[in-house]
Structures are given as C-alpha cells and as structure tokens.
Design a protein around this motif. Structure first.
Motif, PDB file in Angstrom:
ATOM      1  N   TYR A   1       0.806  -1.210   0.000  1.00  0.00           N
ATOM      2  CA  TYR A   1       0.000   0.000   0.000  1.00  0.00           C
ATOM      3  C   TYR A   1       0.847   1.273   0.000  1.00  0.00           C
ATOM      4  N   GLY A   2       2.152   1.104   0.012  1.00  0.00           N
ATOM      5  CA  GLY A   2       3.020   2.255  -0.208  1.00  0.00           C
ATOM      6  C   GLY A   2       3.091   2.644  -1.667  1.00  0.00           C
ATOM      7  N   ASN A   3       2.590   1.785  -2.552  1.00  0.00           N
ATOM      8  CA  ASN A   3       2.590   2.031  -3.991  1.00  0.00           C
ATOM      9  C   ASN A   3       1.231   2.623  -4.373  1.00  0.00           C
ATOM     10  N   PRO A   4       1.170   3.870  -4.845  1.00  0.00           N
ATOM     11  CA  PRO A   4      -0.114   4.484  -5.216  1.00  0.00           C
ATOM     12  C   PRO A   4      -0.885   3.665  -6.248  1.00  0.00           C
ATOM     13  N   ALA A   5      -0.174   2.924  -7.102  1.00  0.00           N
ATOM     14  CA  ALA A   5      -0.855   2.117  -8.113  1.00  0.00           C
ATOM     15  C   ALA A   5      -1.673   1.003  -7.480  1.00  0.00           C
ATOM     16  N   VAL A   6      -1.234   0.495  -6.331  1.00  0.00           N
ATOM     17  CA  VAL A   6      -1.987  -0.545  -5.635  1.00  0.00           C
ATOM     18  C   VAL A   6      -3.299   0.015  -5.120  1.00  0.00           C
ATOM     19  N   ARG A   7      -3.241   1.194  -4.521  1.00  0.00           N
ATOM     20  CA  ARG A   7      -4.470   1.787  -4.013  1.00  0.00           C
ATOM     21  C   ARG A   7      -5.458   2.042  -5.158  1.00  0.00           C
ATOM     22  N   GLN A   8      -4.954   2.491  -6.287  1.00  0.00           N
ATOM     23  CA  GLN A   8      -5.810   2.717  -7.446  1.00  0.00           C
ATOM     24  C   GLN A   8      -6.419   1.396  -7.940  1.00  0.00           C
ATOM     25  N   ALA A   9      -5.595   0.366  -8.011  1.00  0.00           N
ATOM     26  CA  ALA A   9      -6.071  -0.924  -8.497  1.00  0.00           C
ATOM     27  C   ALA A   9      -7.114  -1.523  -7.556  1.00  0.00           C
ATOM     28  N   MET A  10      -6.892  -1.424  -6.251  1.00  0.00           N
ATOM     29  CA  MET A  10      -7.857  -1.971  -5.304  1.00  0.00           C
ATOM     30  C   MET A  10      -9.140  -1.145  -5.273  1.00  0.00           C
ATOM     31  N   ASN A  11      -9.004   0.144  -5.526  1.00  0.00           N
ATOM     32  CA  ASN A  11     -10.198   0.986  -5.646  1.00  0.00           C
ATOM     33  C   ASN A  11     -11.048   0.534  -6.836  1.00  0.00           C
ATOM     34  N   ARG A  12     -10.398   0.224  -7.949  1.00  0.00           N
ATOM     35  CA  ARG A  12     -11.141  -0.255  -9.126  1.00  0.00           C
ATOM     36  C   ARG A  12     -11.809  -1.589  -8.832  1.00  0.00           C
ATOM     37  N   GLU A  13     -11.101  -2.472  -8.128  1.00  0.00           N
ATOM     38  CA  GLU A  13     -11.687  -3.770  -7.775  1.00  0.00           C
ATOM     39  C   GLU A  13     -12.927  -3.595  -6.902  1.00  0.00           C
ATOM     40  N   LEU A  14     -12.814  -2.722  -5.930  1.00  0.00           N
ATOM     41  CA  LEU A  14     -13.933  -2.524  -5.006  1.00  0.00           C
ATOM     42  C   LEU A  14     -15.124  -1.887  -5.712  1.00  0.00           C
ATOM     43  N   ARG A  15     -14.867  -0.959  -6.606  1.00  0.00           N
ATOM     44  CA  ARG A  15     -15.971  -0.341  -7.351  1.00  0.00           C
ATOM     45  C   ARG A  15     -16.664  -1.368  -8.241  1.00  0.00           C
ATOM     46  N   ARG A  16     -15.884  -2.315  -8.757  1.00  0.00           N
ATOM     47  CA  ARG A  16     -16.490  -3.378  -9.570  1.00  0.00           C
ATOM     48  C   ARG A  16     -17.326  -4.316  -8.700  1.00  0.00           C
ATOM     49  N   ILE A  17     -16.796  -4.666  -7.526  1.00  0.00           N
ATOM     50  CA  ILE A  17     -17.539  -5.515  -6.603  1.00  0.00           C
ATOM     51  C   ILE A  17     -18.849  -4.842  -6.196  1.00  0.00           C
ATOM     52  N   ALA A  18     -18.811  -3.526  -6.008  1.00  0.00           N
ATOM     53  CA  ALA A  18     -19.984  -2.793  -5.530  1.00  0.00           C
ATOM     54  C   ALA A  18     -21.143  -2.844  -6.516  1.00  0.00           C
ATOM     55  N   THR A  19     -20.875  -3.177  -7.778  1.00  0.00           N
ATOM     56  CA  THR A  19     -21.964  -3.329  -8.743  1.00  0.00           C
ATOM     57  C   THR A  19     -22.618  -4.697  -8.643  1.00  0.00           C
ATOM     58  N   GLN A  20     -22.032  -5.602  -7.856  1.00  0.00           N
ATOM     59  CA  GLN A  20     -22.522  -6.974  -7.772  1.00  0.00           C
ATOM     60  C   GLN A  20     -23.200  -7.299  -6.451  1.00  0.00           C
ATOM     61  N   CYS A  21     -23.173  -6.366  -5.492  1.00  0.00           N
ATOM     62  CA  CYS A  21     -23.728  -6.655  -4.170  1.00  0.00           C
ATOM     63  C   CYS A  21     -24.151  -5.346  -3.510  1.00  0.00           C
ATOM     64  N   ASP A  22     -24.628  -5.452  -2.288  1.00  0.00           N
ATOM     65  CA  ASP A  22     -25.114  -4.280  -1.560  1.00  0.00           C
ATOM     66  C   ASP A  22     -24.163  -3.839  -0.445  1.00  0.00           C
ATOM     67  N   GLY A  23     -23.105  -4.588  -0.246  1.00  0.00           N
ATOM     68  CA  GLY A  23     -22.136  -4.237   0.780  1.00  0.00           C
ATOM     69  C   GLY A  23     -21.021  -5.252   0.819  1.00  0.00           C
ATOM     70  N   VAL A  24     -19.921  -4.880   1.489  1.00  0.00           N
ATOM     71  CA  VAL A  24     -18.780  -5.783   1.616  1.00  0.00           C
ATOM     72  C   VAL A  24     -18.374  -5.903   3.072  1.00  0.00           C
ATOM     73  N   ARG A  25     -17.965  -7.102   3.413  1.00  0.00           N
ATOM     74  CA  ARG A  25     -17.302  -7.334   4.698  1.00  0.00           C
ATOM     75  C   ARG A  25     -15.816  -7.361   4.386  1.00  0.00           C
ATOM     76  N   CYS A  26     -15.072  -6.406   4.939  1.00  0.00           N
ATOM     77  CA  CYS A  26     -13.664  -6.217   4.612  1.00  0.00           C
ATOM     78  C   CYS A  26     -12.797  -6.996   5.596  1.00  0.00           C
ATOM     79  N   ASP A  27     -12.108  -7.986   5.084  1.00  0.00           N
ATOM     80  CA  ASP A  27     -11.288  -8.883   5.892  1.00  0.00           C
ATOM     81  C   ASP A  27     -10.094  -8.130   6.481  1.00  0.00           C
ATOM     82  N   MET A  28      -9.910  -8.264   7.815  1.00  0.00           N
ATOM     83  CA  MET A  28      -8.758  -7.667   8.502  1.00  0.00           C
ATOM     84  C   MET A  28      -8.513  -6.230   8.029  1.00  0.00           C
TER      85      MET A  28
END
Length: 535
Positions: free
Chosen positions: A193-220
């Motif tokens: 998470y020191g790499n800004p590209a990782v935060r961007q990539a995980m943000n894209r993943e989460l936005r994609r997940i958000a179109t498939q459900c109503d909420g997420v349980r975030c592990d650890m």
C-alpha cells in the motif's frame, strides 16, 4: 428498502451450503440451486443482510498449499476423520480474481441470486480482502511491483513470511500476507500500500464488486491503515479507507462497509467510512464472565455502539455452543443480540453446532441438532425482529445493591428500550454463577400513579408492579445464576392504595403470600440474615 437502525445479518458459508445442497441434486449445486424457501426462511427469521462467504474465484496454487500444509492437514483430519482430497478447496481468502467462482455459476448466477434476495428485501454482502491476493493472482506476473518485496536475508531469517515467486521480472522474493502478530499466510502474497498504483487498483476492484452486491465485509480491515502497515512492513502509506469508501458511495449512496477489526481501532475505522465494525471487546468480556468491564463497555457513546457488529461466533471464532457452556450461552446471547448495533448470526449457530469449519474445506461434519438451543434462538429471533429492538432508543440501566453490603448487583446487565410509539421493554441478565439481587433504576417518565405489567418474552413470568414503587426504588430482581428476562412493559390501570403486587407464572396470578418458596424478596420487606455468595 430503508435499512432498520439495528439490522440483522446471517453469514452463509457458500461452499459448505452448496456442497450440502448438492446431495439432493443430480449435479453440483450452483447459486441458482439455492431454493426460494431458504430465502423465505431468512426473511421470516428477520434477517436484513445475507453474507455469502467465499463466492470469489480461487486457484490451484491455494489448493496446493492447503493440501500440503501439515499443520492445516492435522486440523482438517480432526474435523473430518473421513477427509477426502476433494474436501480441500483452498482458502476462500486466497482470491485469484473478484469474479464469482466458476463452480458456483459465475457472475450471472450471483446476479440472479441477488435479484431474488432483493425481491424479498434482503441485501447481499460479499467479501473484500484488501491486504493480500492469492499466489496465482494475475497481478503477480503482470504487476510484481504491487507486492511487498523481500531480500535473501529476510527469506533466510523468516521463511514463513517470504517465498520465491516467478514474475515478469524473473524470480523475486515476495512477502506473504500477514497479521503482524502471527506468521504469514502461505497461500497469499502481501500487497504494497506504499505504492499508489496498488491503491488505485484496489479501488477499481472494489468499485467493480460494488456493482454486484449491496455491501462488503472487509477482511482484517485494519491491516491497511497507514500506521499499522508501516509498523508491519516499514513502508509509509497514504490512507486508503476514507478515499475508497467515499469513491464507492459517490456512485452507490447506500453501499455498506463492514470491517473486521481488532486492537481498539474500531472507532478509527468508523471515522474513515465504515458503517459497522466488529465488536470483539464485548465477545471477550462475555468469555471472561466479569460484568463490570462489560458494563463499562456499554457506557461508550451510542453513536459508536450503533455501528458495532455484535456476535457470538463467526467463521474465525470457535462455535458459540463450544466456547460457552450450556448455562452461559443463553444469557450471553441475550446480552449480545438485544444490545444496539448490527446483530450477526452464523450458519449452524442456531442448531448448536460445535465444530468450527476452516475456510479451506467445502464439507462440515454431521452434528446432532440441539433442539432446546434451537427453540431458544427461535424465541430470541422473535424478540430481535420486534420494532422496539430494531428502531427504538436504547439505554444502559443502573443496578443498585438490594441492601447494604450485597455486592451481587454488580453481576447484572440491564437495559431499557423505548419505541417510536412509546413501547417499552426492559432486558435484565444475571451474568454470574450464583443467585443475585439488585434494584434496576427505571428512568422513564410517567411511571407514577399507574400499575405496570412486565411480561417476559423469553419465558412465562409476568410481574405487576406499582409505578410509584418503580419510580422511587426501581425494579427489584432476585434471579438465579445465568438467568434473564426480556420484559414488555405496559400500563394496566390506576394504582390502588394498598394494592396487591403480584407475580404471574404461566399466566396464573399467584399472590405473594401464597408462594410455596421465596426466590424473590418483596420490595419494602425486611430481610433478616441475608445470605449471598462470597465475593
């Protein structure tokens, strides 16, 4: 549909559920095979959120690790003496891709399941694992810079935390994902998470997940907090959660974020955008069976408590029926699930299952149903779905000594609930292994001049009490070990001077002086030679 102030969540182990359901089919079960009657039962039980654990695609690398790790295999054989290789499917937290597993019918089957849930007013919760990926995630070869790198020296000193991995840049030493207090998870690789590209990539993943459900349980979820990440890896990182929760909610306003979080970081994550955070403190206090710190926990602000996830078990914790004795399980459940916050229930909890199933397995052992416990939970769920407990105003009540020197009032937990239409309820638990007495202070206005009936939703006991007495002294309770009441409180008429205070049991009125034995002491009655447990 509007979300209640205090919703209920039911966790389903998708792999285990589908594996069991496939036994009655001529083919492997997918999400399409979950019957409508199961969804209807969840509605009838009063659940609002259904968390399907482990729907995402996992890969062969995770399965290989699960099938070769000697420590894990030992646990698997203890749980399933007839363990078969096909029972080991790899950890559902070693995610190869955030698409629905091929075995479960893919994204299309999830869309259909979500529609069926939504038609019944149920919201779908899925997993998001921010800290790490599977060993065979596409990013390992395409973006090795997304991961925490190690050195030969670190690999030699901590072989449990690092591994050699083939990438597009050749063989690299990468870190396993881990909690800083434990060895790394050998089927995962740690995101950087020191790499800004990782935060961007995980943000894209989460936005994609958000179109498939109503909420997420975030592990650890706390592992990617900048201070935790830097303390674990020595790498500075920018905040992730405030940005990503806002980004998602800019697109989907009512999307839910639930955080698995420990180490007293619950408030911080709530402030960074989480709707709910795990309440491990309450769980631990109940295990310790020491009431004063438990009551102190309930003295925190209601804004904080409203966002806590109250649970007695989940896939990480021991089964409640195993962790709590038969005597303590029920009062612990009353305290947990009639407190404010999100009420979290787990598949198998109501039946009294005692064996925790690791997330690496698709099968669980057969266990007998504890019918008495199932009846208790059926009654408790009836309470939980009553409007006063879903939408009402909660308040922790003071429990005063019944007489000078009687310290057993410290063993009580009591709260009141007031509904939007004036409904009143009172919950009282003697969370100790001995008889205890107290006066519960009732802070309600308008008690005086009326008679009040207290009818126990979890039993057959009914009290009638003078409002003058309740206002002046409180509600006197003398309760055996590990017992509880969930009272509905109603006016029954004007107070009569010299009127009889009665106890009704099994709906039969029994005047005080006709009771065969005294287990309650009548208010204003002198107590001679009182006996109570040694401290």
């Amino acid at each position: 549909m509007p979300r209640p102030r205090y919703p209920s969540l039911f966790q389903v182990n998708t792999r285990v559920y589908l594996s069991e359901h496939a036994a009655g089919l001529a083919h492997p079960a997918t999400l399409d095979d979950i019957p409508d009657r199961a969804l209807d039962e969840w509605v009838q039980a009063g659940f609002d959120l259904i968390w399907f654990l482990g729907v995402w695609q996992t890969g062969p690398a995770g399965r290989r690790v699960s099938k070769s790790n000697s420590e894990w295999l030992k646990e698997f054989h203890q749980i399933l003496p007839d363990l078969r290789p096909s029972d080991i499917c790899g950890s559902c937290f070693a995610i190869q891709d955030y698409r629905v597993h091929d075995e479960f019918g893919g994204n299309e089957a999830l869309d259909r399941l979500r529609q069926r849930l939504g038609n019944r007013g149920l919201r779908l919760i899925l997993d998001f694992v921010p800290n790490h990926t599977a060993l065979d995630h596409p990013w390992v070869s395409e973006h090795p810079d997304y991961y925490v790198w190690g050195s030969k020296k670190q690999l030699a000193a901590e072989p449990h935390n690092y591994c050699r991995t083939e990438t597009s840049e050749g063989e690299l030493i990468l870190a396993h994902g881990r909690d800083p207090y434990f060895a790394g998870w050998p089927d995962t690789l740690q995101l950087n998470y020191g790499n800004p590209a990782v935060r961007q990539a995980m943000n894209r993943e989460l936005r994609r997940i958000a179109t498939q459900c109503d909420g997420v349980r975030c592990d650890m979820a706390m592992l990617v907090l900048p201070e935790v990440f830097e303390r674990t890896w020595g790498i500075a990182a920018e905040p992730f959660w405030p940005w990503v929760t806002k980004t998602v909610r800019d697109e989907i306003t009512d999307f839910l974020f639930l955080a698995e979080v420990y180490w007293d970081l619950e408030s911080m994550l709530q402030q960074q955008g989480f709707d709910y955070t795990y309440d491990k403190r309450l769980y631990d206090h109940l295990h310790e069976m020491h009431v004063p710190p438990l009551r102190k926990h309930f003295l925190t602000s209601l804004n904080f408590q409203d966002k806590l996830v109250r649970f007695l078990e989940n896939h990480d914790e021991p089964r409640a029926a195993a962790a709590f004795s038969p005597e303590t399980h029920r009062p612990a459940a009353i305290i947990t699930y009639l407190a404010p916050g999100l009420r979290f229930f787990h598949q198998g909890q109501f039946e009294g299952c005692k064996i925790r199933v690791p997330v690496h397995l698709r099968r669980r052992p057969a266990e007998p149903v504890d019918h008495a416990l199932a009846e208790f939970y059926a009654a408790l769920l009836e309470c939980v779905r009553v409007p006063v407990f879903r939408e009402g105003e909660w308040r922790l009540l003071e429990c005063r000594p019944a007489w000078d020197g009687n310290w057993t009032s410290d063993c009580f937990v009591a709260y009141s609930w007031i509904g939007k239409d004036g409904e009143r309820s009172l919950v009282a638990v003697n969370y100790s292994d001995h008889q205890s007495q107290c006066y519960v202070v009732i802070p309600w206005i308008g008690l005086e001049g009326q008679m009040w009936q207290l009818s126990d939703r979890m039993g057959a006991v009914v009290y009638e009490r003078s409002g003058d007495c309740l206002a002046a002294q409180g509600l006197y309770l003398d309760m055996p070990a590990w017992t509880y009441h969930v009272f509905d409180v109603h006016e029954t008429g004007k107070h009569r001077v010299g009127g009889d205070i009665r106890i009704t049991t099994h709906k039969t009125v029994i005047p005080w002086h006709n009771r065969g034995r005294r287990s309650w002491v009548e208010p204003n009655t002198a107590v001679t030679n009182p006996v109570w447990p040694a401290r």
